[in-house]
Design a protein around this motif. Structure first.
Motif, mmCIF file in Angstrom:
data_model
loop_
_atom_site.group_PDB
_atom_site.id
_atom_site.type_symbol
_atom_site.label_atom_id
_atom_site.label_comp_id
_atom_site.label_asym_id
_atom_site.label_seq_id
_atom_site.Cartn_x
_atom_site.Cartn_y
_atom_site.Cartn_z
ATOM 1 N N LEU A 52 38.260 -18.624 -37.897
ATOM 2 C CA LEU A 52 38.074 -19.730 -38.833
ATOM 3 C C LEU A 52 38.244 -19.282 -40.284
ATOM 4 C CD1 LEU A 52 37.028 -22.561 -39.759
ATOM 5 C CD2 LEU A 52 34.734 -21.571 -39.676
ATOM 6 N N GLY A 53 37.503 -18.267 -40.692
ATOM 7 C CA GLY A 53 37.423 -17.885 -42.102
ATOM 8 C C GLY A 53 38.718 -17.386 -42.698
ATOM 9 N N ASP A 54 39.432 -16.528 -41.990
ATOM 10 C CA ASP A 54 40.661 -15.961 -42.544
ATOM 11 C C ASP A 54 41.736 -17.013 -42.801
ATOM 12 O OD1 ASP A 54 39.310 -13.579 -42.432
ATOM 13 O OD2 ASP A 54 40.602 -12.643 -40.940
ATOM 14 N N PRO A 55 42.005 -17.937 -41.870
ATOM 15 C CA PRO A 55 42.981 -18.989 -42.172
ATOM 16 C C PRO A 55 42.551 -19.882 -43.343
ATOM 17 C CG PRO A 55 42.696 -18.818 -39.811
ATOM 18 C CD PRO A 55 41.635 -17.951 -40.449
ATOM 19 N N VAL A 56 41.250 -20.144 -43.473
ATOM 20 C CA VAL A 56 40.768 -20.945 -44.595
ATOM 21 C C VAL A 56 41.011 -20.189 -45.900
ATOM 22 C CG1 VAL A 56 38.702 -21.923 -45.694
ATOM 23 C CG2 VAL A 56 39.079 -22.244 -43.238
ATOM 24 N N LYS A 62 47.068 -19.933 -50.824
ATOM 25 C CA LYS A 62 48.332 -20.670 -50.916
ATOM 26 C C LYS A 62 48.203 -21.867 -51.861
ATOM 27 C CE LYS A 62 50.146 -21.607 -46.932
ATOM 28 N NZ LYS A 62 50.345 -21.851 -45.505
ATOM 29 N N LYS A 63 47.102 -22.613 -51.754
ATOM 30 C CA LYS A 63 46.880 -23.746 -52.652
ATOM 31 C C LYS A 63 46.840 -23.278 -54.107
ATOM 32 C CE LYS A 63 44.171 -26.765 -49.643
ATOM 33 N NZ LYS A 63 42.869 -27.396 -49.402
ATOM 34 N N ALA A 64 46.127 -22.193 -54.343
ATOM 35 C CA ALA A 64 45.995 -21.682 -55.709
ATOM 36 C C ALA A 64 47.340 -21.257 -56.266
ATOM 37 C CB ALA A 64 45.014 -20.501 -55.735
ATOM 38 N N PHE A 65 48.101 -20.495 -55.501
ATOM 39 C CA PHE A 65 49.377 -19.995 -56.006
ATOM 40 C C PHE A 65 50.384 -21.134 -56.194
ATOM 41 C CE2 PHE A 65 47.526 -15.990 -55.844
ATOM 42 C CZ PHE A 65 48.399 -15.012 -56.292
ATOM 43 N N ARG A 66 50.356 -22.142 -55.300
ATOM 44 C CA ARG A 66 51.235 -23.300 -55.502
ATOM 45 C C ARG A 66 50.926 -23.976 -56.836
ATOM 46 N NH1 ARG A 66 50.769 -24.270 -49.839
ATOM 47 N NH2 ARG A 66 49.006 -25.646 -50.179
ATOM 48 N N LEU A 128 47.009 -18.141 -39.135
ATOM 49 C CA LEU A 128 47.404 -17.706 -40.476
ATOM 50 C C LEU A 128 48.833 -18.179 -40.707
ATOM 51 C CD1 LEU A 128 46.182 -13.998 -40.707
ATOM 52 C CD2 LEU A 128 45.122 -16.020 -41.705
ATOM 53 N N ASP A 129 48.988 -19.178 -41.520
ATOM 54 C CA ASP A 129 50.318 -19.722 -41.787
ATOM 55 C C ASP A 129 50.852 -19.101 -43.080
ATOM 56 O OD1 ASP A 129 52.636 -21.168 -42.006
ATOM 57 O OD2 ASP A 129 51.637 -23.062 -42.497
ATOM 58 N N LEU A 130 51.655 -18.058 -42.949
ATOM 59 C CA LEU A 130 52.185 -17.344 -44.105
ATOM 60 C C LEU A 130 53.617 -17.739 -44.448
ATOM 61 C CD1 LEU A 130 50.765 -13.829 -43.188
ATOM 62 C CD2 LEU A 130 49.847 -15.447 -44.850
ATOM 63 N N LYS A 131 54.215 -18.582 -43.620
ATOM 64 C CA LYS A 131 55.608 -18.996 -43.846
ATOM 65 C C LYS A 131 55.734 -19.701 -45.198
ATOM 66 C CE LYS A 131 59.246 -21.643 -41.464
ATOM 67 N NZ LYS A 131 60.290 -21.077 -42.181
ATOM 68 N N ASP A 132 56.814 -19.404 -45.909
ATOM 69 C CA ASP A 132 57.097 -19.995 -47.214
ATOM 70 C C ASP A 132 55.992 -19.728 -48.243
ATOM 71 O OD1 ASP A 132 59.503 -21.102 -46.228
ATOM 72 O OD2 ASP A 132 58.411 -22.849 -45.463
ATOM 73 N N SER A 133 55.286 -18.627 -48.061
ATOM 74 C CA SER A 133 54.237 -18.263 -49.014
ATOM 75 C C SER A 133 54.556 -16.900 -49.620
ATOM 76 C CB SER A 133 52.866 -18.212 -48.321
ATOM 77 O OG SER A 133 52.634 -16.956 -47.723
ATOM 78 N N PRO A 134 53.876 -16.548 -50.709
ATOM 79 C CA PRO A 134 54.105 -15.227 -51.300
ATOM 80 C C PRO A 134 53.370 -14.114 -50.559
ATOM 81 C CG PRO A 134 52.488 -16.428 -52.595
ATOM 82 C CD PRO A 134 52.993 -17.379 -51.527
ATOM 83 N N PHE A 135 52.633 -14.436 -49.516
ATOM 84 C CA PHE A 135 51.711 -13.467 -48.911
ATOM 85 C C PHE A 135 52.233 -12.850 -47.614
ATOM 86 C CE2 PHE A 135 49.240 -16.791 -51.117
ATOM 87 C CZ PHE A 135 48.839 -16.014 -52.190
#
Length: 172
Positions: A52-56, A62-66, A128-135
């Protein structure tokens, strides 16, 4: 370079992070310190290895960097340019000392110019959805490289029971 704290006000449980509160904190911290998100090449996540915690937490990042990209008129970035790790995979969760352990890890990583692997990861959490992210999650120890003329810069995320959040940005 910058720091901030906030409280989510509401969480689904005593230990669950709030992605929106985390994102707001990161945006406010980076904005107050005039930090370009493209300069942050490592995030020391709170990362406890939970489903739960890691995906959140990743969702909050992702929200912050967007939002930071939008505020800084950044329309293009290299996918996976920002490494993500957590000291907890190496030494366990130290409760109230977890934040300072993260600071020590980042400082040592800057000194050694190396990013240690997040160990005990046999397979990444499918949530963990990292697609299209800087991470990207660090799964093997690697050199910490930065673009020519740039300094190593890292964000550190820490969460406390009940919705407290802290964010710190260190620059070499």
């Amino acid at each position: 370079k910058g720091c901030g704290i906030n409280h989510g006000g509401h969480a689904s449980s005593l230990t669950a992070p709030n992605a929106t509160a985390q994102a707001n904190l990161i945006v406010n911290t980076y904005q107050k310190a005039n930090i370009n998100p493209l300069d942050v090449t490592y995030i020391e996540a709170h990362g406890t290895g939970t489903k739960l915690g890691d995906p959140v937490e990743i969702d909050g990042l992702k929200k912050a960097f967007r939002k930071l990209y939008e505020m800084n008129h950044i329309t293009n970035f290299e996918e996976g340019y920002c490494n993500v790790g957590s000291v907890k995979s190496n030494i366990g969760h130290l409760e109230s000392a977890a934040g300072i352990a993260s600071v020590f890890k980042v400082l040592l990583s800057m000194q050694k110019k190396r990013l240690p692997a997040s160990i005990h990861i046999n397979k990444l959490n499918p949530y963990l959805d990292l697609k299209d992210s800087p991470f990207r999650i660090i799964q093997e120890t690697k050199d910490w490289t930065v673009p020519e003329g740039k300094k190593r810069m890292a964000g550190i995320s820490c969460f406390g029971y009940g919705g407290a959040n802290a964010n710190l940005v260190l620059e070499q």
